[in-house]
Design a protein around this motif. Structure first.
Motif, PDB file in Angstrom:
ATOM      1  N   LYS A 173       0.872  -1.178   0.000  1.00 36.36           N
ATOM      2  CA  LYS A 173       0.000   0.000   0.000  1.00 36.36           C
ATOM      3  C   LYS A 173       0.900   1.216   0.000  1.00 36.36           C
ATOM      4  O   LYS A 173       1.546   1.514   0.997  1.00 36.36           O
ATOM      5  CB  LYS A 173      -0.893   0.016   1.233  1.00 36.36           C
ATOM      6  N   GLY A 174       0.958   1.899  -1.142  1.00 40.49           N
ATOM      7  CA  GLY A 174       1.904   3.002  -1.287  1.00 40.49           C
ATOM      8  C   GLY A 174       3.300   2.417  -1.341  1.00 40.49           C
ATOM      9  O   GLY A 174       3.636   1.671  -2.239  1.00 40.49           O
ATOM     10  N   LYS A 175       4.106   2.731  -0.342  1.00 39.45           N
ATOM     11  CA  LYS A 175       5.435   2.131  -0.254  1.00 39.45           C
ATOM     12  C   LYS A 175       5.511   1.101   0.866  1.00 39.45           C
ATOM     13  O   LYS A 175       6.450   0.323   0.920  1.00 39.45           O
ATOM     14  CB  LYS A 175       6.493   3.209  -0.009  1.00 39.45           C
ATOM     15  N   THR A 176       4.535   1.105   1.783  1.00 37.27           N
ATOM     16  CA  THR A 176       4.587   0.193   2.922  1.00 37.27           C
ATOM     17  C   THR A 176       4.101  -1.195   2.538  1.00 37.27           C
ATOM     18  O   THR A 176       3.240  -1.358   1.677  1.00 37.27           O
ATOM     19  CB  THR A 176       3.738   0.710   4.099  1.00 37.27           C
ATOM     20  N   LEU A 177       4.642  -2.187   3.205  1.00 36.17           N
ATOM     21  CA  LEU A 177       4.263  -3.582   3.010  1.00 36.17           C
ATOM     22  C   LEU A 177       3.333  -3.966   4.156  1.00 36.17           C
ATOM     23  O   LEU A 177       3.673  -3.771   5.326  1.00 36.17           O
ATOM     24  CB  LEU A 177       5.500  -4.477   3.010  1.00 36.17           C
ATOM     25  N   VAL A 178       2.158  -4.480   3.825  1.00 40.99           N
ATOM     26  CA  VAL A 178       1.190  -4.903   4.827  1.00 40.99           C
ATOM     27  C   VAL A 178       1.131  -6.430   4.797  1.00 40.99           C
ATOM     28  O   VAL A 178       0.785  -7.023   3.782  1.00 40.99           O
ATOM     29  CB  VAL A 178      -0.209  -4.298   4.559  1.00 40.99           C
ATOM     30  N   VAL A 179       1.490  -7.055   5.922  1.00 38.80           N
ATOM     31  CA  VAL A 179       1.561  -8.510   6.009  1.00 38.80           C
ATOM     32  C   VAL A 179       0.479  -9.018   6.943  1.00 38.80           C
ATOM     33  O   VAL A 179       0.388  -8.589   8.094  1.00 38.80           O
ATOM     34  CB  VAL A 179       2.949  -8.967   6.523  1.00 38.80           C
ATOM     35  N   SER A 180      -0.370  -9.928   6.445  1.00 34.24           N
ATOM     36  CA  SER A 180      -1.349 -10.621   7.284  1.00 34.24           C
ATOM     37  C   SER A 180      -0.796 -12.022   7.520  1.00 34.24           C
ATOM     38  O   SER A 180      -0.750 -12.834   6.607  1.00 34.24           O
ATOM     39  CB  SER A 180      -2.695 -10.712   6.573  1.00 34.24           C
ATOM     40  N   ALA A 181      -0.340 -12.273   8.751  1.00 30.29           N
ATOM     41  CA  ALA A 181       0.349 -13.532   9.028  1.00 30.29           C
ATOM     42  C   ALA A 181      -0.275 -14.298  10.185  1.00 30.29           C
ATOM     43  O   ALA A 181       0.407 -14.953  10.957  1.00 30.29           O
ATOM     44  CB  ALA A 181       1.818 -13.261   9.320  1.00 30.29           C
ATOM     45  N   GLY A 182      -1.590 -14.218  10.324  1.00 28.83           N
ATOM     46  CA  GLY A 182      -2.256 -14.990  11.366  1.00 28.83           C
ATOM     47  C   GLY A 182      -2.420 -14.266  12.685  1.00 28.83           C
ATOM     48  O   GLY A 182      -2.885 -14.853  13.654  1.00 28.83           O
ATOM     49  N   PHE A 183      -2.044 -13.003  12.763  1.00 25.04           N
ATOM     50  CA  PHE A 183      -2.253 -12.230  13.980  1.00 25.04           C
ATOM     51  C   PHE A 183      -3.631 -11.586  13.922  1.00 25.04           C
ATOM     52  O   PHE A 183      -4.299 -11.607  12.897  1.00 25.04           O
ATOM     53  CB  PHE A 183      -1.177 -11.142  14.123  1.00 25.04           C
ATOM     54  N   SER A 184      -4.040 -10.961  15.025  1.00 23.86           N
ATOM     55  CA  SER A 184      -5.333 -10.288  15.052  1.00 23.86           C
ATOM     56  C   SER A 184      -5.307  -8.984  14.262  1.00 23.86           C
ATOM     57  O   SER A 184      -6.352  -8.396  14.014  1.00 23.86           O
ATOM     58  CB  SER A 184      -5.742 -10.003  16.499  1.00 23.86           C
ATOM     59  N   HIS A 185      -4.121  -8.539  13.878  1.00 27.32           N
ATOM     60  CA  HIS A 185      -3.970  -7.286  13.148  1.00 27.32           C
ATOM     61  C   HIS A 185      -2.931  -7.470  12.040  1.00 27.32           C
ATOM     62  O   HIS A 185      -2.034  -8.288  12.159  1.00 27.32           O
ATOM     63  CB  HIS A 185      -3.499  -6.186  14.098  1.00 27.32           C
ATOM     64  N   PRO A 186      -3.057  -6.723  10.950  1.00 33.65           N
ATOM     65  CA  PRO A 186      -2.012  -6.781   9.920  1.00 33.65           C
ATOM     66  C   PRO A 186      -0.761  -6.025  10.392  1.00 33.65           C
ATOM     67  O   PRO A 186      -0.859  -5.043  11.120  1.00 33.65           O
ATOM     68  CB  PRO A 186      -2.645  -6.099   8.712  1.00 33.65           C
TER      69      PRO A 186
END
Length: 179
Positions: A99-112
């Protein structure tokens, strides 16, 4: 004397090197890198090559000889070709996106988890599970890839998590049932 340190560094056509004592600045098509090297070595430019030599026969000087040559060679390769590190995300529901320049990782936590790149580093995502970290500085690329892997390191039972491409995970056998 270091075998690695003895070999001169060949400069590609589009790479310019500026030497100022122990500070080295390398400019090329992929960017500009600069570094101040430790004492105990001397750096000289002879036409299209850079030569690193120890200033004395003391142990510290001989230790730093090969290190400084490798650091300069990595800078030259980084500004001419660049470096990249690929990571794979394994697991149901685990994914990444930019998103833009940031990397958003969804790895099984309650939050990205959001990873903001430092200057000179770019992230690219393919198929939501393959992340590529690229840039001119080899050290910075490796550190950012390690930070992303540390979000969810691969576990040894099912292999879920974030791993480097080509990394082999040592697998463990699960619990055996009662007989």
């Amino acid at each position: 004397m270091s075998r690695i340190g003895k070999t001169p560094i060949q400069l590609p056509e589009k790479v310019a090197v500026t030497l100022d004592g122990l500070s080295v600045t390398v400019k090329g098509p992929k960017g500009e890198l600069s570094r101040t090297l430790p004492d105990g070595v001397s750096i000289s430019q002879v036409e299209n090559t850079i030569v690193v030599a120890p200033t004395s026969e003391k142990r510290k000087s001989r230790e730093r000889h090969g290190l400084c040559r490798t650091l300069i060679a990595n800078m030259v390769e980084g500004v001419s070709k660049g470096y990249s590190r690929r990571l794979e995300i394994v697991g149901v529901g685990s994914r990444a996106q930019v998103k833009g320049k940031t990397l958003v990782v969804s790895a099984g936590f309650s939050h990205p988890v959001e990873v903001v790149p430092p200057s000179g580093i770019t992230f690219a995502v393919e198929n939501n599970t393959n992340v590529t970290v690229s840039g001119a500085d080899k050290e910075l690329v490796g550190n950012e890839a390690a930070k992303i892997r540390a979000i969810r390191p691969p576990e040894p039972y099912k292999g879920k998590g974030i791993k480097y491409q080509g990394e082999r995970i040592r697998r463990k056998a699960g619990k055996s049932g009662k007989k």
